[in-house]
Enzyme design. Structure first.
Site, PDB file in Angstrom:
ATOM      1  N   ASN A  26      13.328   7.896  -0.051  1.00  0.00           N
ATOM      2  CA  ASN A  26      13.319   8.867   0.963  1.00  0.00           C
ATOM      3  C   ASN A  26      11.943   9.413   1.286  1.00  0.00           C
ATOM      4  O   ASN A  26      11.346  10.271   2.261  1.00  0.00           O
ATOM      5  CB  ASN A  26      13.330  10.661   0.358  1.00  0.00           C
ATOM      6  CG  ASN A  26      14.860  10.661   0.957  1.00  0.00           C
ATOM      7  OD1 ASN A  26      15.435  10.466   1.485  1.00  0.00           O
ATOM      8  ND2 ASN A  26      15.417  10.947  -0.147  1.00  0.00           N
ATOM      9  N   ASN A  27      10.402   8.626   1.155  1.00  0.00           N
ATOM     10  CA  ASN A  27       9.225   8.564   1.080  1.00  0.00           C
ATOM     11  C   ASN A  27       9.285   7.920   2.424  1.00  0.00           C
ATOM     12  O   ASN A  27       9.809   6.861   2.718  1.00  0.00           O
ATOM     13  CB  ASN A  27       8.441   7.417  -0.058  1.00  0.00           C
ATOM     14  CG  ASN A  27       7.554   7.845   0.785  1.00  0.00           C
ATOM     15  OD1 ASN A  27       6.212   7.223   1.701  1.00  0.00           O
ATOM     16  ND2 ASN A  27       6.450   7.389  -0.969  1.00  0.00           N
ATOM     17  N   ASP A  62       9.644   1.025  -7.189  1.00  0.00           N
ATOM     18  CA  ASP A  62       9.002   2.085  -7.790  1.00  0.00           C
ATOM     19  C   ASP A  62       7.587   1.406  -7.718  1.00  0.00           C
ATOM     20  O   ASP A  62       7.863   0.248  -8.013  1.00  0.00           O
ATOM     21  CB  ASP A  62       9.233   2.116  -9.021  1.00  0.00           C
ATOM     22  CG  ASP A  62       9.085   3.603 -10.357  1.00  0.00           C
ATOM     23  OD1 ASP A  62       8.908   4.834  -9.364  1.00  0.00           O
ATOM     24  OD2 ASP A  62       8.395   3.410 -10.790  1.00  0.00           O
ATOM     25  N   PHE A  69      -1.072   6.815   2.572  1.00  0.00           N
ATOM     26  CA  PHE A  69      -0.767   7.910   1.721  1.00  0.00           C
ATOM     27  C   PHE A  69      -0.824   7.773   0.666  1.00  0.00           C
ATOM     28  O   PHE A  69      -1.756   7.141   0.226  1.00  0.00           O
ATOM     29  CB  PHE A  69       1.064   8.350   1.505  1.00  0.00           C
ATOM     30  CG  PHE A  69       1.565   6.893   1.495  1.00  0.00           C
ATOM     31  CD1 PHE A  69       2.230   5.660   1.919  1.00  0.00           C
ATOM     32  CD2 PHE A  69       2.384   7.018  -0.454  1.00  0.00           C
ATOM     33  CE1 PHE A  69       2.502   4.609   1.143  1.00  0.00           C
ATOM     34  CE2 PHE A  69       3.529   6.122  -0.978  1.00  0.00           C
ATOM     35  CZ  PHE A  69       2.720   4.595  -0.434  1.00  0.00           C
ATOM     36  N   ASP A  74      -4.198   5.905  -0.934  1.00  0.00           N
ATOM     37  CA  ASP A  74      -4.471   5.249  -0.324  1.00  0.00           C
ATOM     38  C   ASP A  74      -6.168   5.494   0.437  1.00  0.00           C
ATOM     39  O   ASP A  74      -7.489   4.663   0.818  1.00  0.00           O
ATOM     40  CB  ASP A  74      -4.072   4.876   0.541  1.00  0.00           C
ATOM     41  CG  ASP A  74      -2.438   4.220   1.073  1.00  0.00           C
ATOM     42  OD1 ASP A  74      -2.467   3.626   0.093  1.00  0.00           O
ATOM     43  OD2 ASP A  74      -1.853   4.263   2.431  1.00  0.00           O
ATOM     44  N   LYS A 104      -2.262  -3.647   6.354  1.00  0.00           N
ATOM     45  CA  LYS A 104      -2.532  -3.072   4.349  1.00  0.00           C
ATOM     46  C   LYS A 104      -0.543  -3.662   4.880  1.00  0.00           C
ATOM     47  O   LYS A 104      -1.242  -4.952   3.367  1.00  0.00           O
ATOM     48  CB  LYS A 104      -1.680  -1.899   4.474  1.00  0.00           C
ATOM     49  CG  LYS A 104      -1.596  -1.171   3.307  1.00  0.00           C
ATOM     50  CD  LYS A 104      -0.545   0.162   3.248  1.00  0.00           C
ATOM     51  CE  LYS A 104      -0.685   0.519   1.862  1.00  0.00           C
ATOM     52  NZ  LYS A 104      -0.351   1.769   1.697  1.00  0.00           N
ATOM     53  N   HIS A 137       0.478  -4.437  -2.375  1.00  0.00           N
ATOM     54  CA  HIS A 137       1.162  -5.293  -3.524  1.00  0.00           C
ATOM     55  C   HIS A 137       3.318  -4.522  -2.711  1.00  0.00           C
ATOM     56  O   HIS A 137       3.504  -5.018  -3.446  1.00  0.00           O
ATOM     57  CB  HIS A 137       1.339  -3.210  -4.444  1.00  0.00           C
ATOM     58  CG  HIS A 137       1.006  -1.761  -3.842  1.00  0.00           C
ATOM     59  ND1 HIS A 137       0.370  -1.469  -2.641  1.00  0.00           N
ATOM     60  CD2 HIS A 137       1.925  -1.368  -4.083  1.00  0.00           C
ATOM     61  CE1 HIS A 137       1.163  -0.231  -2.599  1.00  0.00           C
ATOM     62  NE2 HIS A 137       1.622   0.263  -3.411  1.00  0.00           N
TER      63      HIS A 137
HETATM   64  P1  IMP Z   1       7.305   6.095  -6.078  1.00  0.00           P
HETATM   65  O1  IMP Z   1       7.987   6.504  -4.928  1.00  0.00           O
HETATM   66  O2  IMP Z   1       7.990   7.173  -7.621  1.00  0.00           O
HETATM   67  O3  IMP Z   1       7.211   4.889  -5.939  1.00  0.00           O
HETATM   68  O4  IMP Z   1       5.671   6.466  -6.458  1.00  0.00           O
HETATM   69  C1  IMP Z   1       5.141   6.004  -5.704  1.00  0.00           C
HETATM   70  C2  IMP Z   1       3.564   7.002  -6.354  1.00  0.00           C
HETATM   71  O5  IMP Z   1       2.817   5.764  -6.564  1.00  0.00           O
HETATM   72  C3  IMP Z   1       3.031   7.392  -4.838  1.00  0.00           C
HETATM   73  O6  IMP Z   1       3.821   8.850  -4.920  1.00  0.00           O
HETATM   74  C4  IMP Z   1       1.916   7.043  -4.357  1.00  0.00           C
HETATM   75  O7  IMP Z   1       1.104   8.757  -5.109  1.00  0.00           O
HETATM   76  C5  IMP Z   1       1.344   6.388  -5.543  1.00  0.00           C
HETATM   77  N1  IMP Z   1       1.868   4.922  -4.091  1.00  0.00           N
HETATM   78  C6  IMP Z   1       2.707   3.753  -4.751  1.00  0.00           C
HETATM   79  N2  IMP Z   1       2.298   2.702  -2.889  1.00  0.00           N
HETATM   80  C7  IMP Z   1       1.408   3.512  -2.527  1.00  0.00           C
HETATM   81  C8  IMP Z   1       0.900   3.086  -1.291  1.00  0.00           C
HETATM   82  O8  IMP Z   1       0.858   1.764  -0.690  1.00  0.00           O
HETATM   83  N3  IMP Z   1      -1.027   3.677  -1.539  1.00  0.00           N
HETATM   84  C9  IMP Z   1      -1.374   4.568  -2.035  1.00  0.00           C
HETATM   85  N4  IMP Z   1      -0.614   5.228  -2.671  1.00  0.00           N
HETATM   86  C10 IMP Z   1       0.308   4.827  -3.446  1.00  0.00           C
END
Ligand code: IMP
Length: 201
Positions: free
Chosen positions: A8-9, A69, A156, A159, A179, A184
């Site tokens: 949902n991100n 993840d 976000f 970053d 980016k 990654h």
């Molecule tokens: P996920 O949604 O459980 O994968 O949580 C990943 C978390 O890692 C995010 O809420 C960010 O805090 C951090 N994160 C992962 N990818 C990025 C990125 O591309 N930029 C900045 N923070 C990231």
């Protein structure tokens, strides 16, 4: 192929959709499917958590699902916050508090030892899971340094404080297309696509 994104991100949705659009014809979001769900991420690795998200949604929808993840790993903090990146500063999950906690920890180390290693990397694991539970995964990393100021308003999470070695600017200063060339997540998706292509060959 049709697939559902198990996230949902909003930022990740845009990044993943943009990068997969040539390979996966129709990508639905959870919202498109009318699914409201909190999936407990109780794995101990990025891959386990990505699989938990993708397999839950694949079973629920009967369609292949993509789960990812990701997080940031900081060398001086023994790899923290790693899989806890989203919830580093505790509830409610909040980027500003997470960034502050990371910088505070580095400051505390610096005060103790005089210098601090600011090397860090982002890691992402993307899993494509089929409704029968079988899956393919891809992994990617991108390296940089944690800086002491917030630079840029794009993106976000971490970053604005992640100075990319390859871009020479923070991910907060980079536009999404920039980016995406080295992120990654784009590397994890490329890895996944390569495996998908070789599976079909
Ligand atoms: P996920 O949604 O459980 O994968 O949580 C990943 C978390 O890692 C995010 O809420 C960010 O805090 C951090 N994160 C992962 N990818 C990025 C990125 O591309 N930029 C900045 N923070 C990231």
């Amino acid at each position: 192929m049709k697939a559902v994104l198990a996230s949902n991100n909003k930022h990740k949705l845009v990044e993943i959709k943009t990068m997969l659009k040539d390979k996966i014809r129709e990508i639905y979001t959870l919202k498109d499917m009318g699914i409201e769900i909190e999936i407990e991420e109780n794995g101990t690795t990025f891959e386990q958590n990505a699989y938990i998200k993708a397999s839950t949604i694949a079973k629920l929808t009967g369609l292949p699902a993509i789960g990812d993840d990701s997080g940031i790993c900081v060398e001086a903090l023994n790899g923290e916050p790693n899989i806890y990146s989203a919830r580093y500063a505790g509830e409610p999950c909040n980027d500003a508090n997470n960034n502050k906690k990371l910088l505070d920890k580095l400051h505390a180390l610096e005060a103790k030892t005089g210098v601090v290693n600011r090397k860090a990397y982002f890691q992402s694991v993307v899993v494509l899971c089929y409704p029968d539970g079988s899956y393919i995964s891809g992994s990617g990393k991108t390296y940089g340094q944690i800086i002491d100021e917030y630079r840029g308003t794009n993106g976000f999470g971490y970053d604005p404080i992640f100075l990319s070695d390859e871009l020479g600017k923070t991910f907060g200063e980079a536009v999404m297309e920039e980016k995406n060339t080295i992120s990654h997540r784009s590397r994890a998706l490329k890895d996944l696509l390569q495996k998908l292509n070789s599976e079909k060959a």
